[in-house]
Design a protein around this motif. Sequence first.
Motif, PDB file in Angstrom:
ATOM      1  N   GLY A 353       0.824  -1.200   0.000  1.00  0.00           N
ATOM      2  CA  GLY A 353       0.000   0.000   0.000  1.00  0.00           C
ATOM      3  C   GLY A 353       0.856   1.246   0.000  1.00  0.00           C
ATOM      4  N   ARG A 354       0.210   2.380   0.227  1.00  0.00           N
ATOM      5  CA  ARG A 354       0.898   3.667   0.199  1.00  0.00           C
ATOM      6  C   ARG A 354       1.275   4.112   1.608  1.00  0.00           C
ATOM      7  NH1 ARG A 354       1.687   6.856  -3.788  1.00  0.00           N
ATOM      8  NH2 ARG A 354       0.138   5.779  -5.065  1.00  0.00           N
ATOM      9  N   LEU A 355       2.461   4.678   1.736  1.00  0.00           N
ATOM     10  CA  LEU A 355       2.900   5.217   3.019  1.00  0.00           C
ATOM     11  C   LEU A 355       2.236   6.578   3.228  1.00  0.00           C
ATOM     12  CD1 LEU A 355       6.722   4.367   2.845  1.00  0.00           C
ATOM     13  CD2 LEU A 355       4.939   3.109   4.044  1.00  0.00           C
ATOM     14  N   THR A 356       1.111   6.577   3.932  1.00  0.00           N
ATOM     15  CA  THR A 356       0.408   7.836   4.163  1.00  0.00           C
ATOM     16  C   THR A 356       1.152   8.726   5.148  1.00  0.00           C
ATOM     17  OG1 THR A 356      -0.930   6.789   5.890  1.00  0.00           O
ATOM     18  CG2 THR A 356      -1.824   6.800   3.659  1.00  0.00           C
ATOM     19  N   ARG A 357       1.988   8.092   5.974  1.00  0.00           N
ATOM     20  CA  ARG A 357       2.857   8.863   6.868  1.00  0.00           C
ATOM     21  C   ARG A 357       4.161   8.087   7.043  1.00  0.00           C
ATOM     22  NH1 ARG A 357       0.601  11.805  12.192  1.00  0.00           N
ATOM     23  NH2 ARG A 357      -0.260   9.739  12.593  1.00  0.00           N
ATOM     24  N   TYR A 358       5.268   8.780   6.850  1.00  0.00           N
ATOM     25  CA  TYR A 358       6.593   8.163   6.993  1.00  0.00           C
ATOM     26  C   TYR A 358       7.503   9.189   7.652  1.00  0.00           C
ATOM     27  CZ  TYR A 358      11.020   5.887   5.846  1.00  0.00           C
ATOM     28  OH  TYR A 358      12.260   5.285   5.924  1.00  0.00           O
ATOM     29  N   GLY A 380       4.318   9.006   1.057  1.00  0.00           N
ATOM     30  CA  GLY A 380       3.614   8.942  -0.219  1.00  0.00           C
ATOM     31  C   GLY A 380       4.102   7.833  -1.127  1.00  0.00           C
ATOM     32  N   SER A 381       5.234   7.203  -0.790  1.00  0.00           N
ATOM     33  CA  SER A 381       5.752   6.100  -1.612  1.00  0.00           C
ATOM     34  C   SER A 381       4.820   4.893  -1.561  1.00  0.00           C
ATOM     35  CB  SER A 381       7.152   5.688  -1.132  1.00  0.00           C
ATOM     36  OG  SER A 381       8.101   6.694  -1.361  1.00  0.00           O
TER      37      SER A 381
END
Length: 670
Positions: A353-358, A380-381
């Motif tokens: 999935g997408r990294l909504t927070r990193y 976002g990645s």
Amino acid sequence: MFKKILIANRGEIACRVIKTARKMGIATVAVYSDADADAVHVEMADEAVHIGPPPANQSYLIADRIIAACKETGAEAVHPGYGFLSENAGFCEKLEAEGIIFIGPKVKAIEAMGDKITSKKIAADAGVSTVPGFMGLIENAEHAAEIASQIGYPVMIKASAGGGGKGMRIAWNEAEAREGFERSKSEAASSFGDDRIFVEKFVEEPRHIEIQVLADAHGTCIHLGERECSIQRRNQKVVEEAPSPFLDPETRAAMGAQAVALAKAVDYQSAGTVEFIVDRNRNFYFLEMNTRLQVEHPVTELITGIDLVEQMIRIASGEKLAFGQDGVELNGWAVESRIYAEDPVRNFLPSIGRLTRYRPPAEGRFGDVVVRNDTGVTEGSEISMFYDPMIAKLCTWAPDRLTAIEAMSEALDGFVIDGIEHNIPFLTALMSHPRWREGRLSTGFIAEEFPDGFTPREPGVEERHVLSAVALAVELLRRDRLDRLTGRLAPHSGELKRDWSVRLNDEYVKASVVEGMISIPLEMDVSIDGAKPITVASSWRPGDAVWEGTVDGRTVHVQVRPVLNGVQLAWQGVSAKARVMLPRIAELDRLMPVREAPDTSKLLLCPMPGLVVSVAVSDGQEVKAGETLAVVEAMKMENVLRAERDCTVMKVNARPGDSLAVDAVIMEFD
């Protein structure tokens, strides 16, 4: 020295190589698939070339496309990173034919050490201690079971061209030997294009310790000490450290000497790693040699101060090593935690999935501690099902082992990832595990200490006090902010009382504000469960992902995520939903009915996003507990789904080749 190099890889290792090349003044070229068009390594490089669709066998594994990218950009050399084409002799030969330098060892060494069967024969001839096993060609599962019986169980079934834990199975009996052969053969063919399998004795209570070697083309070959990589799951390394807490100087010297002897036997030129299995009595046996940069190379760099990527580039350009064995000093202690996109609560199944927070912890030197984070993603990645699930490699260095572990624990507590599941909760819990802290390790550590899988611990007394205090501080600041936003200035509307009840999961904790004002920075004295007041201080603001402050003088980093009617707190491997209520509301809350989870006992649900490799049953078939139902592949690993009880298959909903989401119904039972 090279003016421009191409990195034939992706993700964190591509970024890692680019950083050193940039430091050396060398221009870089990235390659990327459709899935990596917006990847960090593409943005970091000076140039980037598209090489194909997402599947690695249609992009990163196609040597001709890498060579075409070199010609297009004028790259003089190729750094392969690890995985993909890093140990592919055919790729090296093609590069050589085109006049392009391979930043790694020569073809002879890759061929000799890349084949585990051949490498063991060479090792034995070089005087290196080896594990008993069968090095010939194994024809089928029947043959594998026969050989395993002759060697004596348990045995390790391994892909000859394998690495990274793929194509490896431990068999404790004949049935497991047969199935292990089939699964290893299938994974090997899928991952490496080479399905040859061999069998060797599995050393019980083994420790996985490896020696880093470095050799130039002018006759200098040295070792840089060892790394311990015993914390593994399914033969995949999870935590590494350097040096090993187990080795004494004599064993270290002996292992280093044998590693150097093996490297010299194949005229090795570059950075490489000789891996050993070490038993409880410090007897060691050659396992394999990786003719490439290892994933865990940062811990060696941290204790030696030597940039291995830089040395690889210099050696490939023809330079001599600027130091010998006497110039290598091991200083302090380093620990590496691999951050994986996998759900530890669901038996470490892959997550995409997408990294909504990193938000990784800050890198750099902080007093006597160094924090380093090698990564290839950003907020976002996208974490794709096509590649390895590793997100980052978090490393800490300190003068001694326990300080390095404490630094790692604190850094993990402050590492925020949302949008996918990840193994940080498990790694955080591991850092406080007594056996890990004492250094009593083996490759069976995770299986032995977490036999039923990982479940976040329920808060103990210390955790309950810390989390309750943090929850109260968070809630009071939230309410104060809400009052200010709505124009209700002090005195408040009656909500900000002194006495509260904090619900941590299903436990109710009394919390009282003894002294202090609700402001930022916050400092107040609170009493938890009627105990002696403790001071809580922090500059946390509503919306911050990490509550950083002190509780009773102790520095803590607690992750804070908003949930319905409260916050989810995570600290030291403990995860708890916290709700702060007035005492009367807490009394009523205790009376609320508990919602029961739906019954899924008659369904086989897909445990992770993946591709159905095979289905072993059909409609109406009776199956016994333990029988294979289906095989699902995700992130280059095959997962066997078995029947949990005797039952009858009513309906099969999935077919080989289907791509399934998490919890998709594969089949239904009576």
